[in-house]
Design an enzyme around this catalytic site. Structure first.
Site, mmCIF file in Angstrom:
data_model
loop_
_atom_site.group_PDB
_atom_site.id
_atom_site.type_symbol
_atom_site.label_atom_id
_atom_site.label_comp_id
_atom_site.label_asym_id
_atom_site.label_seq_id
_atom_site.Cartn_x
_atom_site.Cartn_y
_atom_site.Cartn_z
ATOM 1 N N ASP A 54 36.338 35.278 39.823
ATOM 2 C CA ASP A 54 34.865 35.338 39.840
ATOM 3 C C ASP A 54 34.316 35.413 38.411
ATOM 4 O O ASP A 54 33.110 35.413 38.200
ATOM 5 C CB ASP A 54 34.354 36.490 40.722
ATOM 6 N N SER A 55 35.232 35.411 37.407
ATOM 7 C CA SER A 55 34.824 35.210 36.011
ATOM 8 C C SER A 55 34.090 33.876 35.898
ATOM 9 O O SER A 55 33.371 33.643 34.908
ATOM 10 C CB SER A 55 36.048 35.228 35.092
ATOM 11 N N ASP A 93 39.398 34.574 44.341
ATOM 12 C CA ASP A 93 38.892 35.914 44.024
ATOM 13 C C ASP A 93 37.701 36.235 44.925
ATOM 14 O O ASP A 93 36.716 35.479 44.949
ATOM 15 C CB ASP A 93 38.443 35.895 42.559
ATOM 16 N N LYS A 123 42.359 37.657 46.074
ATOM 17 C CA LYS A 123 42.420 38.860 45.239
ATOM 18 C C LYS A 123 41.149 39.665 45.484
ATOM 19 O O LYS A 123 40.081 39.086 45.686
ATOM 20 C CB LYS A 123 42.525 38.483 43.752
ATOM 21 N N GLU A 125 39.170 43.628 44.248
ATOM 22 C CA GLU A 125 39.202 44.742 43.298
ATOM 23 C C GLU A 125 39.130 46.085 44.012
ATOM 24 O O GLU A 125 38.450 46.211 45.029
ATOM 25 C CB GLU A 125 37.997 44.630 42.338
ATOM 26 N N GLU A 192 43.925 45.390 34.612
ATOM 27 C CA GLU A 192 43.064 44.898 33.529
ATOM 28 C C GLU A 192 42.703 46.034 32.572
ATOM 29 O O GLU A 192 42.238 47.097 32.997
ATOM 30 C CB GLU A 192 41.794 44.268 34.139
#
Ligand code: KIV
Length: 290
Positions: A54-55, A93, A123, A125, A192
């Site tokens: 999602d960057s 993501d 993925k 978070e 991260e």
């Protein structure tokens, strides 16, 4: 070895490959991609895994952070990547608010990455608070990669992009979370911006592969945002990034050269132009003279 023999031998990377690489002590490679052309190039470089991160929101869509990214944005870019990459393990993501509201929504949205967008895994978070969603997604048959440490979707909670796990208490919490995520069924975890020795310690204590970004050399693999590595995103470069190219400057140079050529009538030249035969040209002039 010829190219065709090479590609016959090359196998699709799976979550099993990740596990085998950890067992053999072979570093796992992972990069982000958001489009077809980049996915082709990353796959050609035989990178193990592509994360459609999602960057995307920051390096492609120009948002301040990753929070505005939607499921539609992600699926659109995942589909392009899936068309370009045949071998890498493809990880989609999950964007902010696509898995936090309810377990049911989390499973449904995770399923869309696989069913509609050609991803192999997702993925998401977060730590212990994500266990019910992870268990439900995994039990639907979808591989889940966790993400701990500096989780960018929590930027407001952290008060900025700050390194995590620097105190003994915080480091212990990260290890506990990693063990919970492993227990919940994650096949791998991204760490991260955490201290190097913590990255190494956690990697030794969990059985599943750890992938570091700003987490030092002790993780089982590494991931970088491809725009950072290529020097394509010039707003800022995190300290942990190694820049392998300066494509932003190269792009600006190329665009400037193009402008110059057009303005000075050097482009298009003969080799860039299409001609019709003299016969057809004469026929056209005759038509126009009628
Ligand atoms: O969105 C992303 O690119 C990521 C990586 C930084 C791991 O989550």
């Amino acid at each position: 070895m010829s190219k065709s023999t090479d590609s016959v031998k090359r196998k699709k990377v799976t979550t099993r490959t990740f596990r085998q690489k950890k067992t053999r002590g072979e570093p796992i490679t992972m990069l982000t991609a958001y489009d077809y052309a980049t996915a082709l190039a990353v796959d050609r470089a035989e990178i193990d895994s592509i994360l459609v991160g999602d960057s995307l929101g920051m390096v492609v869509l120009g948002y301040e952070n990753t929070l505005p990214v939607t499921m539609d944005d992600m699926l659109h870019h995942c589909k392009a990547v899936a068309r370009g990459a045949k071998y890498a393990l493809l990880i989609g993501d999950m964007p902010f608010m696509s898995y936090q509201v309810s377990v049911e929504e989390a499973v449904r949205n995770a399923g869309r990455f696989i069913q509609e967008a050609g991803m192999d895994a997702i993925k998401l978070e977060g730590g212990c608070e994500r266990v019910p969603a992870i268990e439900a997604i995994v039990s639907a048959g979808i591989p889940v990669q966790g993400h701990l440490g500096l989780t960018p979707q929590s930027v407001h909670k952290f008060g900025g992009y700050r390194a995590q796990g620097k105190s003994a208490q915080a480091a212990k919490r990260l290890l506990d979370d990693a063990l919970l995520l492993q227990e919940a069924g994650c096949f791998s975890i991204v760490f991260e911006t955490i201290p190097t020795r913590l990255g190494r310690l956690i990697s030794e204590r969990v059985e599943i592969p750890t992938i570091g970004i700003g987490a030092g050399a002790g993780c089982d693999g590494q991931v970088l945002v491809s725009h950072d590595l290529l020097g394509l995103f010039d707003r800022f470069t995190p300290r942990f990034v190694k820049k392998y190219a300066d494509f932003h400057s190269e792009m600006a140079k190329a665009f400037g050269a193009y402008k110059n050529d057009v303005e000075n009538e050097r482009f298009p030249a003969e080799e860039h132009s299409i001609e019709m035969t003299d016969e057809e040209w004469d026929a056209l002039t005759a038509l126009l003279d009628d």
